[in-house]
Design an enzyme around this catalytic site. Structure first.
Site, PDB file in Angstrom:
ATOM      1  N   PRO A   9      51.807 -23.401 -26.760  1.00 42.41           N
ATOM      2  CA  PRO A   9      52.441 -23.328 -25.447  1.00 42.41           C
ATOM      3  C   PRO A   9      52.097 -24.492 -24.514  1.00 42.41           C
ATOM      4  O   PRO A   9      50.972 -24.991 -24.526  1.00 42.41           O
ATOM      5  CB  PRO A   9      51.902 -22.009 -24.867  1.00 42.41           C
ATOM      6  CG  PRO A   9      50.692 -21.691 -25.663  1.00 42.41           C
ATOM      7  CD  PRO A   9      50.938 -22.245 -27.024  1.00 42.41           C
ATOM      8  N   ASN A  10      53.093 -24.881 -23.763  1.00 40.09           N
ATOM      9  CA  ASN A  10      53.016 -25.917 -22.713  1.00 40.09           C
ATOM     10  C   ASN A  10      52.950 -27.339 -23.256  1.00 40.09           C
ATOM     11  O   ASN A  10      52.994 -28.284 -22.472  1.00 40.09           O
ATOM     12  CB  ASN A  10      51.824 -25.657 -21.757  1.00 40.09           C
ATOM     13  CG  ASN A  10      51.920 -24.301 -21.099  1.00 40.09           C
ATOM     14  OD1 ASN A  10      52.941 -23.984 -20.489  1.00 40.09           O
ATOM     15  ND2 ASN A  10      50.897 -23.480 -21.249  1.00 40.09           N
ATOM     16  N   TYR A  22      45.751 -34.861 -20.911  1.00 37.09           N
ATOM     17  CA  TYR A  22      46.615 -34.852 -22.094  1.00 37.09           C
ATOM     18  C   TYR A  22      47.388 -36.143 -22.340  1.00 37.09           C
ATOM     19  O   TYR A  22      48.158 -36.228 -23.290  1.00 37.09           O
ATOM     20  CB  TYR A  22      47.597 -33.669 -22.000  1.00 37.09           C
ATOM     21  CG  TYR A  22      46.900 -32.345 -21.835  1.00 37.09           C
ATOM     22  CD1 TYR A  22      45.974 -31.909 -22.790  1.00 37.09           C
ATOM     23  CD2 TYR A  22      47.147 -31.531 -20.730  1.00 37.09           C
ATOM     24  CE1 TYR A  22      45.314 -30.704 -22.649  1.00 37.09           C
ATOM     25  CE2 TYR A  22      46.491 -30.317 -20.578  1.00 37.09           C
ATOM     26  CZ  TYR A  22      45.583 -29.907 -21.534  1.00 37.09           C
ATOM     27  OH  TYR A  22      44.929 -28.708 -21.393  1.00 37.09           O
ATOM     28  N   ASN A  74      47.942 -27.551 -33.142  1.00 37.85           N
ATOM     29  CA  ASN A  74      47.305 -27.498 -31.831  1.00 37.85           C
ATOM     30  C   ASN A  74      47.747 -26.183 -31.215  1.00 37.85           C
ATOM     31  O   ASN A  74      48.859 -26.085 -30.688  1.00 37.85           O
ATOM     32  CB  ASN A  74      47.728 -28.673 -30.951  1.00 37.85           C
ATOM     33  CG  ASN A  74      47.025 -28.646 -29.593  1.00 37.85           C
ATOM     34  OD1 ASN A  74      46.394 -27.637 -29.244  1.00 37.85           O
ATOM     35  ND2 ASN A  74      47.137 -29.720 -28.830  1.00 37.85           N
ATOM     36  N   ALA A  77      46.748 -23.068 -25.555  1.00 38.25           N
ATOM     37  CA  ALA A  77      46.006 -21.955 -24.940  1.00 38.25           C
ATOM     38  C   ALA A  77      45.791 -20.790 -25.914  1.00 38.25           C
ATOM     39  O   ALA A  77      44.835 -20.013 -25.755  1.00 38.25           O
ATOM     40  CB  ALA A  77      46.724 -21.486 -23.684  1.00 38.25           C
ATOM     41  N   ASP A  87      45.141 -14.566 -37.556  1.00 42.00           N
ATOM     42  CA  ASP A  87      45.335 -13.693 -38.723  1.00 42.00           C
ATOM     43  C   ASP A  87      46.497 -14.168 -39.584  1.00 42.00           C
ATOM     44  O   ASP A  87      46.465 -14.017 -40.809  1.00 42.00           O
ATOM     45  CB  ASP A  87      45.567 -12.245 -38.278  1.00 42.00           C
ATOM     46  CG  ASP A  87      44.295 -11.563 -37.789  1.00 42.00           C
ATOM     47  OD1 ASP A  87      43.206 -12.160 -37.916  1.00 42.00           O
ATOM     48  OD2 ASP A  87      44.401 -10.428 -37.274  1.00 42.00           O
ATOM     49  N   GLU A  98      42.757 -28.074 -37.088  1.00 40.05           N
ATOM     50  CA  GLU A  98      42.953 -27.722 -35.668  1.00 40.05           C
ATOM     51  C   GLU A  98      42.767 -28.984 -34.833  1.00 40.05           C
ATOM     52  O   GLU A  98      41.781 -29.702 -35.011  1.00 40.05           O
ATOM     53  CB  GLU A  98      41.910 -26.661 -35.284  1.00 40.05           C
ATOM     54  CG  GLU A  98      41.890 -26.297 -33.810  1.00 40.05           C
ATOM     55  CD  GLU A  98      40.755 -25.304 -33.487  1.00 40.05           C
ATOM     56  OE1 GLU A  98      40.151 -24.717 -34.408  1.00 40.05           O
ATOM     57  OE2 GLU A  98      40.473 -25.147 -32.278  1.00 40.05           O
ATOM     58  N   LEU A 101      44.117 -32.356 -27.926  1.00 38.50           N
ATOM     59  CA  LEU A 101      44.182 -33.667 -27.283  1.00 38.50           C
ATOM     60  C   LEU A 101      42.930 -33.932 -26.458  1.00 38.50           C
ATOM     61  O   LEU A 101      42.337 -35.013 -26.526  1.00 38.50           O
ATOM     62  CB  LEU A 101      45.422 -33.733 -26.381  1.00 38.50           C
ATOM     63  CG  LEU A 101      46.769 -33.639 -27.106  1.00 38.50           C
ATOM     64  CD1 LEU A 101      47.824 -33.043 -26.189  1.00 38.50           C
ATOM     65  CD2 LEU A 101      47.199 -34.995 -27.606  1.00 38.50           C
ATOM     66  N   ARG A 107      35.120 -29.185 -20.967  1.00 36.73           N
ATOM     67  CA  ARG A 107      35.951 -28.564 -19.926  1.00 36.73           C
ATOM     68  C   ARG A 107      35.412 -27.171 -19.570  1.00 36.73           C
ATOM     69  O   ARG A 107      34.235 -26.904 -19.704  1.00 36.73           O
ATOM     70  CB  ARG A 107      37.409 -28.554 -20.395  1.00 36.73           C
ATOM     71  CG  ARG A 107      37.929 -29.993 -20.657  1.00 36.73           C
ATOM     72  CD  ARG A 107      39.377 -30.004 -21.097  1.00 36.73           C
ATOM     73  NE  ARG A 107      40.238 -29.468 -20.053  1.00 36.73           N
ATOM     74  CZ  ARG A 107      41.534 -29.128 -20.261  1.00 36.73           C
ATOM     75  NH1 ARG A 107      42.066 -29.275 -21.474  1.00 36.73           N
ATOM     76  NH2 ARG A 107      42.253 -28.663 -19.274  1.00 36.73           N
ATOM     77  N   ARG A 111      37.327 -22.580 -22.648  1.00 32.55           N
ATOM     78  CA  ARG A 111      37.991 -23.400 -23.676  1.00 32.55           C
ATOM     79  C   ARG A 111      37.069 -23.693 -24.862  1.00 32.55           C
ATOM     80  O   ARG A 111      37.458 -24.343 -25.818  1.00 32.55           O
ATOM     81  CB  ARG A 111      38.456 -24.730 -23.091  1.00 32.55           C
ATOM     82  CG  ARG A 111      39.544 -24.560 -22.063  1.00 32.55           C
ATOM     83  CD  ARG A 111      40.133 -25.895 -21.646  1.00 32.55           C
ATOM     84  NE  ARG A 111      40.784 -25.751 -20.369  1.00 32.55           N
ATOM     85  CZ  ARG A 111      42.022 -25.277 -20.186  1.00 32.55           C
ATOM     86  NH1 ARG A 111      42.758 -24.925 -21.210  1.00 32.55           N
ATOM     87  NH2 ARG A 111      42.528 -25.153 -18.969  1.00 32.55           N
TER      88      ARG A 111
END
Ligand code: DQA
Length: 147
Positions: A9-10, A22, A74, A77, A87, A98, A101, A107, A111
């Site tokens: 997402p995003n 990012y 990636n 969130a 799963d 995995e 960025l 952070r 996270r």
């Protein structure tokens, strides 16, 4: 043999979204470069971005039948929230790397936990978009050794 790149997402907002974390490059530009890199190595690459957890989960399920040999993901969130996407990856057993960025360890504390890292072949974070290229280079090397 196909390599699948999943963006959570995003990440469709890359280029405008918090560039200090990012970068300024768009997702299309990143995907384009990865496609060229994969093609040069003789592999097909497909990229999918979704803001919806179920879309990513269902795409992971499809890898059971579509010849996907390696996943670069990636989870954005969902890294920190999604037992369900974890799963799915555990269920299909396709090896994955995995990627983040930003350096998630530098952070907010929330996270710093990932639902994916212990299942991943490896984790790359903090290297910006270059992290995807490094992950792809590793996937290509693994797959070439398998053939
Ligand atoms: C991210 C890091 C996550 O914590 C965040 O929610 C993202 C992007 C990264 O690429 O640095 O959306 O995965």
């Amino acid at each position: 043999l196909k390599i699948l790149v999943l963006h959570g997402p995003n990440l469709n907002l890359l280029g405008v979204r918090e560039p200090a974390h990012y970068g300024r490059e768009t997702l299309d530009a990143i995907n384009q470069r990865l496609s060229e890199q994969a093609q040069a190595a003789g592999f097909a690459l497909e990229a999918l971005q979704s803001n919806a957890e179920h879309v990513l989960i269902e795409r992971v399920h499809q890898t059971l039948h579509d010849g996907t040999a390696f996943i670069l993901i990636n989870p954005a969130a969902f890294t920190h929230t999604s037992v369900a996407l974890r799963d799915a990856l555990a269920g299909v057993k396709v090896p994955f790397i995995e990627i983040h960025l930003s350096n998630v360890h530098a952070r907010e504390p929330f996270r710093q936990h990932s639902y994916f890292s212990d299942l991943a072949v490896g984790v790359i974070c903090g290297l910006g978009a270059h992290g995807y290229e490094l992950a792809l280079a590793h996937a290509v090397k693994q797959l070439a050794a398998r053939n």
